[in-house]
Scaffold this motif. Structure first.
Motif, PDB file in Angstrom:
ATOM      1  N   SER A  11      18.717  -9.857  -8.867  1.00 32.40           N
ATOM      2  CA  SER A  11      18.495  -8.663  -9.668  1.00 32.40           C
ATOM      3  C   SER A  11      17.457  -7.798  -8.946  1.00 32.40           C
ATOM      4  O   SER A  11      16.716  -8.284  -8.115  1.00 32.40           O
ATOM      5  N   TRP A  12      17.421  -6.495  -9.271  1.00 33.59           N
ATOM      6  CA  TRP A  12      16.558  -5.528  -8.583  1.00 33.59           C
ATOM      7  C   TRP A  12      15.108  -5.995  -8.488  1.00 33.59           C
ATOM      8  O   TRP A  12      14.467  -6.304  -9.499  1.00 33.59           O
ATOM      9  N   ARG A  13      14.617  -6.101  -7.285  1.00 38.17           N
ATOM     10  CA  ARG A  13      13.214  -6.350  -6.995  1.00 38.17           C
ATOM     11  C   ARG A  13      12.945  -5.623  -5.691  1.00 38.17           C
ATOM     12  O   ARG A  13      13.828  -5.565  -4.834  1.00 38.17           O
ATOM     13  N   TYR A  14      11.762  -5.100  -5.521  1.00 34.50           N
ATOM     14  CA  TYR A  14      11.531  -4.250  -4.366  1.00 34.50           C
ATOM     15  C   TYR A  14      10.124  -4.425  -3.824  1.00 34.50           C
ATOM     16  O   TYR A  14       9.187  -4.618  -4.589  1.00 34.50           O
ATOM     17  N   GLU A  15       9.991  -4.389  -2.498  1.00 34.00           N
ATOM     18  CA  GLU A  15       8.647  -4.351  -1.931  1.00 34.00           C
ATOM     19  C   GLU A  15       8.615  -3.471  -0.693  1.00 34.00           C
ATOM     20  O   GLU A  15       9.615  -3.312   0.007  1.00 34.00           O
ATOM     21  N   TRP A  16       7.458  -2.854  -0.476  1.00 33.71           N
ATOM     22  CA  TRP A  16       7.239  -2.020   0.701  1.00 33.71           C
ATOM     23  C   TRP A  16       5.985  -2.521   1.400  1.00 33.71           C
ATOM     24  O   TRP A  16       4.931  -2.648   0.779  1.00 33.71           O
ATOM     25  N   GLY A  17       6.141  -2.886   2.657  1.00 36.55           N
ATOM     26  CA  GLY A  17       5.008  -3.420   3.399  1.00 36.55           C
ATOM     27  C   GLY A  17       4.739  -2.615   4.659  1.00 36.55           C
ATOM     28  O   GLY A  17       5.667  -2.112   5.303  1.00 36.55           O
ATOM     29  N   GLU A  18       3.466  -2.481   4.993  1.00 33.82           N
ATOM     30  CA  GLU A  18       3.099  -1.773   6.221  1.00 33.82           C
ATOM     31  C   GLU A  18       2.119  -2.625   7.004  1.00 33.82           C
ATOM     32  O   GLU A  18       1.227  -3.235   6.425  1.00 33.82           O
ATOM     33  N   ALA A  19       2.315  -2.667   8.321  1.00 28.36           N
ATOM     34  CA  ALA A  19       1.366  -3.357   9.195  1.00 28.36           C
ATOM     35  C   ALA A  19       0.838  -2.334  10.187  1.00 28.36           C
ATOM     36  O   ALA A  19       1.596  -1.813  11.014  1.00 28.36           O
ATOM     37  N   TRP A  20      -0.425  -1.998  10.061  1.00 26.43           N
ATOM     38  CA  TRP A  20      -1.050  -1.003  10.945  1.00 26.43           C
ATOM     39  C   TRP A  20      -1.795  -1.725  12.057  1.00 26.43           C
ATOM     40  O   TRP A  20      -2.728  -2.476  11.800  1.00 26.43           O
ATOM     41  N   PHE A  21      -1.387  -1.457  13.297  1.00 27.94           N
ATOM     42  CA  PHE A  21      -2.064  -2.063  14.436  1.00 27.94           C
ATOM     43  C   PHE A  21      -3.374  -1.323  14.705  1.00 27.94           C
ATOM     44  O   PHE A  21      -3.477  -0.144  14.399  1.00 27.94           O
ATOM     45  N   PRO A  22      -4.353  -2.018  15.310  1.00 29.03           N
ATOM     46  CA  PRO A  22      -5.595  -1.326  15.634  1.00 29.03           C
ATOM     47  C   PRO A  22      -5.286  -0.128  16.536  1.00 29.03           C
ATOM     48  O   PRO A  22      -4.505  -0.262  17.489  1.00 29.03           O
ATOM     49  N   GLY A  23      -5.850   1.036  16.214  1.00 25.05           N
ATOM     50  CA  GLY A  23      -5.595   2.217  17.036  1.00 25.05           C
ATOM     51  C   GLY A  23      -4.542   3.125  16.444  1.00 25.05           C
ATOM     52  O   GLY A  23      -4.384   4.257  16.868  1.00 25.05           O
ATOM     53  N   SER A  24      -3.796   2.636  15.411  1.00 22.33           N
ATOM     54  CA  SER A  24      -2.832   3.515  14.752  1.00 22.33           C
ATOM     55  C   SER A  24      -3.575   4.355  13.714  1.00 22.33           C
ATOM     56  O   SER A  24      -4.745   4.092  13.413  1.00 22.33           O
ATOM     57  N   THR A  25      -2.898   5.375  13.163  1.00 23.67           N
ATOM     58  CA  THR A  25      -3.581   6.382  12.338  1.00 23.67           C
ATOM     59  C   THR A  25      -4.606   5.803  11.361  1.00 23.67           C
ATOM     60  O   THR A  25      -5.757   6.207  11.349  1.00 23.67           O
TER      61      THR A  25
END
Lengths: 414, 244
Positions: free
Chosen positions: A276-290
């Motif tokens: 059934s509908w389940r959602y996730e959004w993940g971000e991995a920011w490397f050192p030096g990225s914005t």
């Protein structure tokens, strides 16, 4: 009009590179953009701008509820619609894109957010201009020159050019859009329903958010201007809410669909699986990225919702909803629901905030590609482990959807 | 036309119970009474309720029937009624009418094909405890802010419900003398999502005691009774949470 970088670039590097190799590690060449913009800036007569607005407008948030409204236009006439067409920006060269967006010149005037309930001539002009489905001739008389004014770079809205206080504005003929006008003049229609009506008539969310921002939607008495930054997420959230509500009635996908999209400085990944509908959004920011300029380790963050949705705003910000919109469109097109794990890795050379459109359009593009199919989540993740730079265990341990899939449903006990 | 009359309080409680898992449900009517089964969309929780015809002051059925009903609308309709009132339900073709005193509220039945009746999983356990609902409620409320799951454990001498996070812990311990009945040859334990349990127990207002059956990492069954002479009986099923 210097374009600032957050660190000093040694001149020797620029001499060796001369824009060719981006040795500074940035994803654009600041010198080349500055040069282009300066040339354009020299073409602008003192105290005035005229051009074809795509149409474009920016609503500030400082001083809320007394804020600045900035109609804007590039200093050129003709078909400027690409200035406000995010779906076409992905294929553009980063420098070209920045050069284009940063030449959207803005004239700002103070308005109160509640002015939208009974707009004055100026606000009406801006509202009607925003409804137009084609570029509109605009002439703006400014209080001072644009020289020395700041560019606008934000993680929410697309980049925009410099501004000066606006004295007077003249707007040419607009191209009427029947659906947009109907929603504008319907003062009984709720803002959310207005947004979905526009979306259903194939108006892109970026335009919807602009129409919302100038206070053209909602119940007449309650109409308000909405700062651009908030209106973008409001449109993404509202439209995806409608989409998610629809897909909940659809049967689930049968296996795991795995998508990967790798673009300059970014890796986008998506796993759509049965359930059934389940959602996730993940971000991995490397050192030096914005957003990890000063860190020395990769920062991983995931926000999620279960079947019943979220009650609070996700810490991760607006991208949560722009990618939720993209996946809800994918599932609706498929006529299937499911669980969605969407992750993004941002590498050190991606160090300029472009706005959430970047995530929305890249995710949409990713979902247009052909997925790989797997029988299990483990197999899907094993496949991605060959592509990610963040150790896959890090992703897996942070993933809420992945751990929720481990919990059995009653179906297992028949 | 079929006509059924029952207490508002009972119907309210039935609607609240169904609403803990679904927004639409199918009511199956025959000469013995009404039965309803509903599963939540994520298939984690299921409820089944049997209402024998003896509960009704009037139960005249034209024919056996299946009615797909918007549970949320039913709840709003019942808001105008007092708990002590009686309500008469009239069913005619694709319409259902509720008579509450001088008010008549009619609504369309939902498309029967769009609402399905779930099958009840084969869940059996010889390990069970019968306890006062009030006691269990206290344990749930204490655990609510601690974690999103609660671990139930049962032995021949006590029943425990425990939740823990990195910084907090909450535990309900009920020794045998505070339990109404225990059947447990060897100790069992299993964890469950707390949110579903809280929603369910909040909706089940007029029940005084219920029976919890489970075993290791296995679905929980809560058998309950309520209404006039405890005539309404039902079961709530909840899938387990696997320990990390």
């Amino acid at each position: 009009m210097p374009l600032k970088t957050t660190f000093k670039i040694p001149p020797e590097l620029c001499l060796k590179c001369r824009t060719a190799k981006l040795l500074c590690g940035l994803s654009y060449c600041p010198i080349s953009i500055s040069n282009h913009l300066d040339r354009k800036a020299n073409l602008i007569p003192r105290n005035g701008i005229s051009g074809s607005s795509p149409p474009s407008v920016f609503v500030g948030r400082y001083g809320y509820p007394k804020i600045q409204l900035y109609p804007s236009t590039p200093p050129e006439t003709g078909d400027t619609s690409i200035y406000e067409a995010p779906s076409q920006w992905l294929t553009m060269d980063m420098e070209k894109f920045l050069e284009m967006r940063l030449s959207l010149l803005r004239g700002g005037k103070f308005v109160s957010i509640s002015d939208a309930s009974s707009p004055n001539y100026f606000l009406q002009d801006v509202q009607v201009m925003t409804l137009s489905s084609a570029p509109v001739e605009v002439e703006m008389k400014l209080d001072r020159t644009l020289t020395g004014s700041r560019y606008l770079l934000s993680e929410y809205s697309p980049p925009m050019g410099p501004s000066a206080p606006l004295l007077e504005m003249k707007v040419g003929t607009t191209k009427s859009d029947p659906v947009a006008e109907k929603v504008y003049y319907d003062t009984d229609l709720k803002a959310a329903e207005g947004m979905y009506t526009l979306y259903k008539s194939n108006i892109d969310v970026s335009r919807i958010s602009r129409i919302l921002s100038v206070g053209s939607l909602g119940n007449g008495k309650n109409r308000k201007l909405v700062p651009t930054r908030w209106s973008i997420t409001a449109a993404d959230k509202t439209v995806s809410d409608f989409n998610v509500k629809m897909l909940k009635h659809m049967p689930s996908v049968d296996d795991f669909h795995v998508f990967v999209r790798s673009v300059s400085g970014n890796l986008f990944m998506g796993i759509i699986g049965p359930g059934s509908w389940r959602y996730e959004w993940g971000e991995a920011w490397f050192p030096g990225s914005t957003w990890n300029s000063f860190g020395d380790r990769t920062a991983v963050m995931i926000d999620h919702e279960d079947y019943y949705g979220r009650k609070t705003y996700p810490d991760i910000g607006g991208c949560y909803y722009s990618s939720r919109l993209a996946v809800s469109e994918y599932m609706n097109n498929l006529g299937r629901s499911g669980v969605a794990l969407l992750w993004r890795e941002i590498y050190p050379n991606f160090n300029i905030p472009l706005g959430v459109w970047y995530v929305r359009e890249n995710m949409r593009e990713m979902f247009r590609s052909k997925p790989l199919h797997f029988d299990t989540l483990d197999a899907s993740i094993a496949y991605l482990s060959r592509i990610t730079k963040v150790p896959i265990e890090r992703w897996r341990s942070e993933s809420w959807v992945s751990s929720s899939l481990k919990n059995p449903t009653l179906d297992r006990f028949y | 036309m079929s006509r059924l009359t029952l207490s508002v309080k009972n119907l309210k409680e039935i609607a609240d119970l169904l609403n803990t898992v679904v927004t639409e449900a199918k009511f199956k009517l025959d000469q013995t009474g009404i039965s309803i089964k509903a599963v939540d969309p994520s298939h984690v929780a299921m409820i089944s309720i049997d209402i024998p015809k003896e509960l009704f002051t009037e139960y005249s059925l034209e024919k056996d029937d299946e009615l797909a009903i918007d549970v949320e609308k039913l709840k709003t309709t019942l808001k105008v009624a007092r708990d002590s009132d009686e309500i008469t339900v009239k069913i005619e073709k694709d319409k259902i009418a509720f008579e509450i005193g001088a008010v008549i509220r009619t609504m369309n039945l939902l498309d029967g094909n769009a609402v399905s009746i779930p099958r009840i999983p084969k869940i059996t356990s010889e390990f069970y405890v019968v306890l006062a609902k009030q006691e269990f409620d206290k344990g749930l409320r204490a655990a609510e802010d601690v974690s999103d799951s609660i671990k139930l454990s049962l032995s021949a001498t006590e029943f425990k419900a425990k939740s823990s996070s990195e910084t907090e812990e909450s535990e309900l311990i009920l020794p045998k003398d505070l339990l109404k009945e225990v059947s447990c040859e060897s100790p069992v334990k299993s964890s469950y999502p707390i949110e579903y349990l809280i929603k369910f127990t909040r909706a089940l207002q007029s029940c005084e005691e219920f029976k919890l059956s489970f075993r290791d990492d296995y679905p929980l069954t809560v058998d309950f009774r309520f209404g006039k002479d405890s005539l309404i009986n039902g079961a709530f099923y909840l899938a387990p949470r696997m320990e990390e």
